[in-house]
Design an enzyme around this catalytic site. Structure first.
Site, PDB file in Angstrom:
ATOM      1  N   CYS A   9      79.287  50.323   8.500  1.00 62.16           N
ATOM      2  CA  CYS A   9      78.214  51.148   7.954  1.00 62.16           C
ATOM      3  C   CYS A   9      77.798  50.556   6.615  1.00 62.16           C
ATOM      4  CB  CYS A   9      78.630  52.616   7.841  1.00 62.16           C
ATOM      5  SG  CYS A   9      79.906  52.984   6.616  1.00 62.16           S
ATOM      6  N   ASN A  12      81.132  51.904   3.734  1.00 58.46           N
ATOM      7  CA  ASN A  12      82.489  51.913   4.281  1.00 58.46           C
ATOM      8  C   ASN A  12      83.346  53.009   3.652  1.00 58.46           C
ATOM      9  OD1 ASN A  12      85.322  49.660   4.553  1.00 58.46           O
ATOM     10  ND2 ASN A  12      84.507  50.982   6.128  1.00 58.46           N
ATOM     11  N   CYS A  14      82.388  56.601   4.668  1.00 59.54           N
ATOM     12  CA  CYS A  14      82.203  57.801   5.507  1.00 59.54           C
ATOM     13  C   CYS A  14      82.234  57.457   6.994  1.00 59.54           C
ATOM     14  CB  CYS A  14      80.886  58.515   5.170  1.00 59.54           C
ATOM     15  SG  CYS A  14      80.917  59.419   3.616  1.00 59.54           S
ATOM     16  N   ARG A  15      81.142  56.902   7.496  1.00 59.80           N
ATOM     17  CA  ARG A  15      80.995  56.726   8.942  1.00 59.80           C
ATOM     18  C   ARG A  15      81.941  55.692   9.541  1.00 59.80           C
ATOM     19  NH1 ARG A  15      74.773  55.515   9.152  1.00 59.80           N
ATOM     20  NH2 ARG A  15      75.386  54.396   7.262  1.00 59.80           N
ATOM     21  N   SER A  16      81.946  54.469   9.009  1.00 54.84           N
ATOM     22  CA  SER A  16      82.776  53.436   9.641  1.00 54.84           C
ATOM     23  C   SER A  16      84.271  53.700   9.490  1.00 54.84           C
ATOM     24  CB  SER A  16      82.390  52.032   9.174  1.00 54.84           C
ATOM     25  OG  SER A  16      82.482  51.880   7.787  1.00 54.84           O
ATOM     26  N   ASP A 120      74.341  59.634   8.179  1.00 53.24           N
ATOM     27  CA  ASP A 120      75.285  59.421   7.092  1.00 53.24           C
ATOM     28  C   ASP A 120      75.586  60.733   6.375  1.00 53.24           C
ATOM     29  OD1 ASP A 120      76.769  58.604   4.916  1.00 53.24           O
ATOM     30  OD2 ASP A 120      75.471  56.889   4.458  1.00 53.24           O
TER      31      ASP A 120
END
Length: 145
Positions: A9, A12, A14-16, A120
């Site tokens: 993301c 690096n 939150c999402r990934s 996000d």
């Protein structure tokens, strides 16, 4: 499906890392990692509210630290999974000549056509909604193995 997966993301945090943590909990025999296309948070743990939402589901991610995506990652992983089209384009811009490592959107694996990105939660503040989509996509990715 390959078993060395990198989730990417922007920052690096939150999402990934959430995709990393969820996927390793569902497929512990896979090698998974995560990275960001920016260097804003290198060395930092995942964002606190994201960790709290994951922890409420029994998913640990406090051991993860942000790192930046590098062109060498194309040689280290069998599949690179982007959280959105902007990051997919940033990843592709670093592809070494002749490298054929697939780069896919995580939502390609949601099984329901939810869209072209994982929103996000750093901006939307919908940490649970993000995790719901990540869990769906992770299960879809695992089922393609």
């Amino acid at each position: 499906m390959s078993k060395r997966i990198l989730f990417v993301c922007l920052g690096n945090i939150c999402r990934s890392p959430s995709a990393h943590a969820v996927t390793r909990s569902l497929a512990p025999d896979w090698t998974v990692d995560s990275a960001g296309t920016s260097d804003w948070h290198v060395g930092e743990p995942p964002y606190g509210p994201m960790q709290a939402a994951a922890r409420a589901r029994g998913i640990a991610m406090d051991d993860l630290r942000a790192r930046q995506f590098h062109a060498d990652d194309f040689d280290l992983f069998d599949l690179i999974v982007a959280m959105d089209a902007d990051n997919l384009a940033r990843i592709e811009s670093q592809r070494p000549a002749g490298n054929a490592t697939p780069v896919r959107l995580f939502t390609d694996f949601d099984g329901v056509g939810a869209g072209d990105h994982v929103p996000d939660p750093y901006y939307t503040r919908d940490f649970d909604g993000c995790l719901d989509l990540i869990e769906t996509c992770a299960r879809g990715l695992i089922e393609t193995d």
